[in-house]
Every structure is written in C-alpha cells, then in structure tokens.
Design a protein around this motif. Structure first.
Motif, PDB file in Angstrom:
ATOM      1  N   SER A  19      55.783  44.370  36.766  1.00  0.00           N
ATOM      2  CA  SER A  19      57.233  44.289  36.992  1.00  0.00           C
ATOM      3  C   SER A  19      57.606  43.305  38.093  1.00  0.00           C
ATOM      4  O   SER A  19      58.784  43.169  38.424  1.00  0.00           O
ATOM      5  CB  SER A  19      57.774  45.683  37.349  1.00  0.00           C
ATOM      6  N   LEU A  20      56.619  42.604  38.656  1.00  0.00           N
ATOM      7  CA  LEU A  20      56.874  41.642  39.729  1.00  0.00           C
ATOM      8  C   LEU A  20      56.820  40.219  39.195  1.00  0.00           C
ATOM      9  O   LEU A  20      56.143  39.938  38.201  1.00  0.00           O
ATOM     10  CB  LEU A  20      55.824  41.809  40.841  1.00  0.00           C
TER      11      LEU A  20
ATOM     12  N   ARG B  59      52.047  40.722  43.841  1.00  0.00           N
ATOM     13  CA  ARG B  59      51.455  40.784  42.494  1.00  0.00           C
ATOM     14  C   ARG B  59      50.002  40.308  42.527  1.00  0.00           C
ATOM     15  O   ARG B  59      49.114  40.946  41.956  1.00  0.00           O
ATOM     16  CB  ARG B  59      52.272  39.937  41.534  1.00  0.00           C
ATOM     17  N   LYS B  60      49.747  39.201  43.222  1.00  0.00           N
ATOM     18  CA  LYS B  60      48.389  38.683  43.314  1.00  0.00           C
ATOM     19  C   LYS B  60      47.477  39.686  44.021  1.00  0.00           C
ATOM     20  O   LYS B  60      46.332  39.904  43.611  1.00  0.00           O
ATOM     21  CB  LYS B  60      48.389  37.354  44.071  1.00  0.00           C
ATOM     22  N   ARG B  61      47.995  40.303  45.067  1.00  0.00           N
ATOM     23  CA  ARG B  61      47.210  41.285  45.815  1.00  0.00           C
ATOM     24  C   ARG B  61      46.876  42.493  44.950  1.00  0.00           C
ATOM     25  O   ARG B  61      45.753  43.002  44.966  1.00  0.00           O
ATOM     26  CB  ARG B  61      47.985  41.713  47.056  1.00  0.00           C
TER      27      ARG B  61
ATOM     28  N   LEU C  42      42.801  47.003  30.024  1.00  0.00           N
ATOM     29  CA  LEU C  42      44.188  47.150  30.454  1.00  0.00           C
ATOM     30  C   LEU C  42      45.037  45.945  30.072  1.00  0.00           C
ATOM     31  O   LEU C  42      46.226  46.079  29.749  1.00  0.00           O
ATOM     32  CB  LEU C  42      44.244  47.352  31.971  1.00  0.00           C
ATOM     33  N   LEU C  43      44.443  44.758  30.096  1.00  0.00           N
ATOM     34  CA  LEU C  43      45.196  43.537  29.764  1.00  0.00           C
ATOM     35  C   LEU C  43      45.779  43.588  28.357  1.00  0.00           C
ATOM     36  O   LEU C  43      46.824  42.983  28.093  1.00  0.00           O
ATOM     37  CB  LEU C  43      44.297  42.312  29.910  1.00  0.00           C
ATOM     38  N   GLN C  44      45.131  44.317  27.461  1.00  0.00           N
ATOM     39  CA  GLN C  44      45.644  44.435  26.095  1.00  0.00           C
ATOM     40  C   GLN C  44      46.952  45.214  26.045  1.00  0.00           C
ATOM     41  O   GLN C  44      47.735  45.066  25.109  1.00  0.00           O
ATOM     42  CB  GLN C  44      44.600  45.115  25.216  1.00  0.00           C
TER      43      GLN C  44
ATOM     44  N   GLU D 159      52.427  41.154  30.020  1.00  0.00           N
ATOM     45  CA  GLU D 159      53.054  40.429  31.134  1.00  0.00           C
ATOM     46  C   GLU D 159      52.008  39.831  32.086  1.00  0.00           C
ATOM     47  O   GLU D 159      52.330  38.980  32.918  1.00  0.00           O
ATOM     48  CB  GLU D 159      53.957  41.364  31.949  1.00  0.00           C
ATOM     49  N   ILE D 160      50.747  40.295  31.985  1.00  0.00           N
ATOM     50  CA  ILE D 160      49.701  39.872  32.910  1.00  0.00           C
ATOM     51  C   ILE D 160      48.647  39.070  32.150  1.00  0.00           C
ATOM     52  O   ILE D 160      48.157  39.501  31.100  1.00  0.00           O
ATOM     53  CB  ILE D 160      49.038  41.090  33.583  1.00  0.00           C
ATOM     54  N   SER D 161      48.287  37.915  32.664  1.00  0.00           N
ATOM     55  CA  SER D 161      47.268  37.084  32.030  1.00  0.00           C
ATOM     56  C   SER D 161      45.901  37.362  32.643  1.00  0.00           C
ATOM     57  O   SER D 161      45.787  37.845  33.771  1.00  0.00           O
ATOM     58  CB  SER D 161      47.611  35.599  32.193  1.00  0.00           C
TER      59      SER D 161
END
Length: 454
Positions: free
Chosen positions: A149-150, A157-159, A186-188, A192-194
């Motif tokens: 959500s960031l 987000r990076k942290r 989890l990426l599946q 929103e997250i690569s």
C-alpha cells in the motif's frame, strides 16, 4: 522409589523421559520432568514453520499427551544444590519450593549466542523456539501487506521488503532459503510488488557457509541461492543494528575489516551459534568446562575436573560437554545438535536404569551419518562422507528423514498430512500478529462507567 528429576523438556529431556517410561518397571522409580513449556519443539522444522510450510502446532510434541507415566511440572528450575540433592522449582507467578531427588538429569538445552553489538538485543530475533519462528512468519507476511500500500519510491517500503539473516551455519542457511521461498510464494498474491524489490541478505563472518558439508557442496548451495535472488555476504560482520539499520564490516584484500554496505530492514534473524543455558548452569553446583557446559563422561554421568563421577547426576544435549568417542570432532566433544541430543537421551535412559539396577553402563558412541538441509520448496543439500546431493532429491531426502525422525506417529501424521495438503492447496500464508494483543479490539470499543459527578 528413587526419584528422578529431569530438568528441561526439549529434545534430550523429552526423549529421556519417554525412554525411561519404556525401560523402567512398574513402581521402579518416580520420574518428574520440569519445564516452563508444555511441549518439545522439533527444531529442524523451525525454518519451515517460519516459511509457512508447516503449521506451528504440528512442529511441537505435547509432554502431557505423550509422557503418560511422567509427572509434568510447568515451572523453572532456578537452583540445583546437588551436594544436598535438592532443586529449587519456581512456577510462574507462584512461590518457589524445594524438591528432593535421588537422580538428576540436566537437559536444559541451549540459547542463541549473541555478541554485544549495538541494536541486536533490541531489534533482532532468534530461531531457537516455535514462538520465534511464528513471529518471523507473521512479520514477513505483514510487511508484504504494508509495503503493497506504499509508493514504490518509499524508503519504508524498501525496508519492509528487506530481510537480513546473520549466520551461515545450517540453521541460518535453512532459515534464509526458506524465507526466500516463502517470499516468492507471497509475490504471486501481491501484484503490486515486483521480485526485484525484495532483498534477502545473509551475513557470515567466515569465508564459507555450512561447515557441516564439503566446500564443493556449499558452493553449489551459494550458486542456487544466487539464482533465486538471495545474496550471501562472506567475510562480513554486523557492526551495528541500531534502529534496525544493519551496518556491516567487510574484509578487504589486505585482510582488514572496513566499513561495508548498510541494510535498513524490519526483520533481522540471528542464527550465529548457540550456548548452554546459562541460568541453569550458573544456578547449579555441577562442574562445567570453560564454554559453560556441564562436564560428563561418555556414559552421560557428570564428572568433575579430575574425572571423578558425581554420583546421581547426569547431563545430555546442548548443555552437556559429552566426549566424542569417534574422534572426529576438533575439541573432543559432541557438537550441540538434535542428532546427538536424541541419541544421547536414549543412551542416558538405558544407563540410568542400569545404575538403578546395579548393572554396568555403556558409553555413548555415534558416528555422524551425514547432514541434510531443506532450502525452500524443491531445493535441498545432502552430504554423507564424500557423497553429496543438491536440488530436488536432497530436498526429498530432507523431508523424508525429518518426517520419520519426528517423535510419535501422531506427530508424524500431522506433519505429513500438512505437507500433502500444501502440495495441492499451497502454503497457508495468513499472518496473525494481532494474536499478541487479543483484547485490543474488545478494549477499544468496550463501554466504560461514566465518571461520577460531584
């Protein structure tokens, strides 16, 4: 009847009590096991628990369910006065009391060995208990939920998407690889997250990982981890972890330690070694060696510095310095691992019964048959002598070995059934961090008495 007190209900303690129940005749001895926890955790499964591949309750063995003839006391042993054969037992929230015994078996295990590095005590977490494994699993999933959500350029987000594991032994590499595997799953669920946003770093002070296997096998593991987007930093030390910002020192070509990369992270897992439980050892009058372990001879009876047997005292597992009769270990004592703890406990139980009956004891002897590690779904490493495997077959060997090694058929079935379900349904990746504050929701909305009017 002679009274046998077992201090600690982990591997060695549980197996000692379990086997004493088998070998002792009816009314031959009274066995009391004292541990603040009501279960034994199967430690080799902790990385899979952290990765969501095994349900936490399936990786523990209930004392009361499986020790039917042993008296279970959920408390801490806060003092051992063996000169008078008395132990001080302290229940949570209650008054301490004294217990008189005839034979004592100290199997209180080990704790994570840490160093006085700023920020580690405040921000890191170990991988020595089921509670720690659950916390790491929930934190990883929760961090993905928050990061999704960031904005992509957010430092937070990076942290949140960075994980640091310290220690390149078996525990560290297995935890590191399983968490990377869990993140891939989890990426599946988080488009929103690569993949490139997720960073996994393992920090190892030595020049290699997994000393239990050959250098060639360790290099294959490094290559496999690299292909999966996991970064291993050798000859690197953690210098500071204040506020969760991991600052490192790296060895340069001259062999000097210089400032290295910095990794802001929300998850720091510390797996850089273990040490004997200091509270139990320091609270007793039993002899110990310089590393803080209780000294024993090969039949698991405690001995003093001159090699004299301390009558009525036994020790096994990580808390004990047990002679290695195979001659294969550098310091002459068995390494602290589950393989030795289980086998020592079985031998201890037989020897203790032999002493009660006036019979001869037998020395503990176990030659390591090999090492096997699970490195995420479908990945593993196996080494036995010069024979080595990596990849799927090694992973299958890991699951086969530990599936069979899990004590009691009831526990084996739960683990195997869970693996079977996960094969078709996938990991059950739901975080329950709010379980740590179960009353928070109720308390927020609960009606309260109106203040009295003067």
């Amino acid at each position: 009847m002679p009274k046998i007190l077992i201090v600690g209900g982990g591997y060695a303690g549980f197996y000692t009590a379990w086997k004493l129940e088998k070998h002792l005749r009816t009314n031959e001895a009274e066995v009391v096991l004292v541990d603040p926890l009501s279960y034994m955790a199967y430690l080799p499964f902790l990385p899979e628990v952290a990765a969501g591949a095994i349900e936490p309750r399936h990786a523990v063995v209930s004392h009361r369910r499986h020790l039917k003839k042993t008296k279970i006391v959920n408390a801490k042993v806060t003092g051992i006065d063996h000169a008078n054969k008395t132990a001080t037992i302290t229940p949570e929230g209650g008054e301490s009391w004294e217990y008189q015994y005839d034979e004592i078996v100290v199997t209180a295990g080990s704790i994570s060995r840490t160093f006085p590095i700023p920020g580690i005590a405040e921000n890191a977490i170990g991988m020595k208990s089921i509670e720690e494994a659950v916390a790491v699993r929930d934190s990883l999933i929760r961090n993905f939920e928050r990061a999704a959500s960031l904005p992509k350029d957010s430092e937070l987000r990076k942290r949140l998407l960075t994980v640091v594991v310290v220690g390149g032994g078996f525990a560290g590499i297995e935890t590191f690889a399983e968490l990377r595997s869990s993140a891939n799953a989890l990426l599946q669920k988080f488009p929103e997250i690569s993949f490139d946003e997720t960073e996994f770093h393992l920090i190892e002070a030595m020049g290699r990982i997994m000393p239990e296997v050959s250098l060639e096998t360790s290099h294959k593991v490094l290559a496999d981890l690299g292909q999966r987007g996991a970064h291993v930093h050798l000859d690197t030390q953690v210098a500071d972890a204040t506020d969760g910002i991991v600052r490192t020192k790296v060895k340069n070509e001259a062999g000097d330690m210089v400032d290295g990369p910095v990794y802001p992270t929300d998850i720091i897992v510390w797996t850089a070694g273990v040490m004997a439980n200091p509270k139990v050892v320091n609270g007793s009058d039993l002899p110990r060696e310089p590393r803080g372990r209780i000294t024993t001879q090969a039949d698991l009876r405690v001995v003093d510095a001159e090699g004299n047997v301390v009558a009525g005292a036994w020790a096994a597992g990580d808390i004990a310095a047990v002679p290695d009769k195979t001659g294969g270990l550098p310091d002459g004592t068995c390494v602290p691992n589950a393989q030795h703890a289980v086998r020592q406990a079985k031998r201890l139980a037989k020897n203790l019964v032999a002493v009660i009956r006036g019979e001869q004891t037998v020395d503990y002897f176990h030659k390591n048959l090999g090492a096997v590690a699970g490195l995420g779904l479908g990945h593993g490493a196996f080494q036995s002598g010069k024979f080595a495997l990596t990849g799927f077959l090694a992973w299958a060997a890991h699951r086969g070995y530990h599936g069979l090694a899990m004590p009691t058929w009831e526990r084996k079935w739960r683990v195997l059934w869970g693996w079977y379900h996960n094969f078709f349904l996938g990991r059950d990746q739901v975080q329950l961090t709010k379980v740590q504050e179960p009353r928070a929701f109720f308390e927020e909305y609960a009606s309260r008495p109106k203040p009295k009017q003067d």
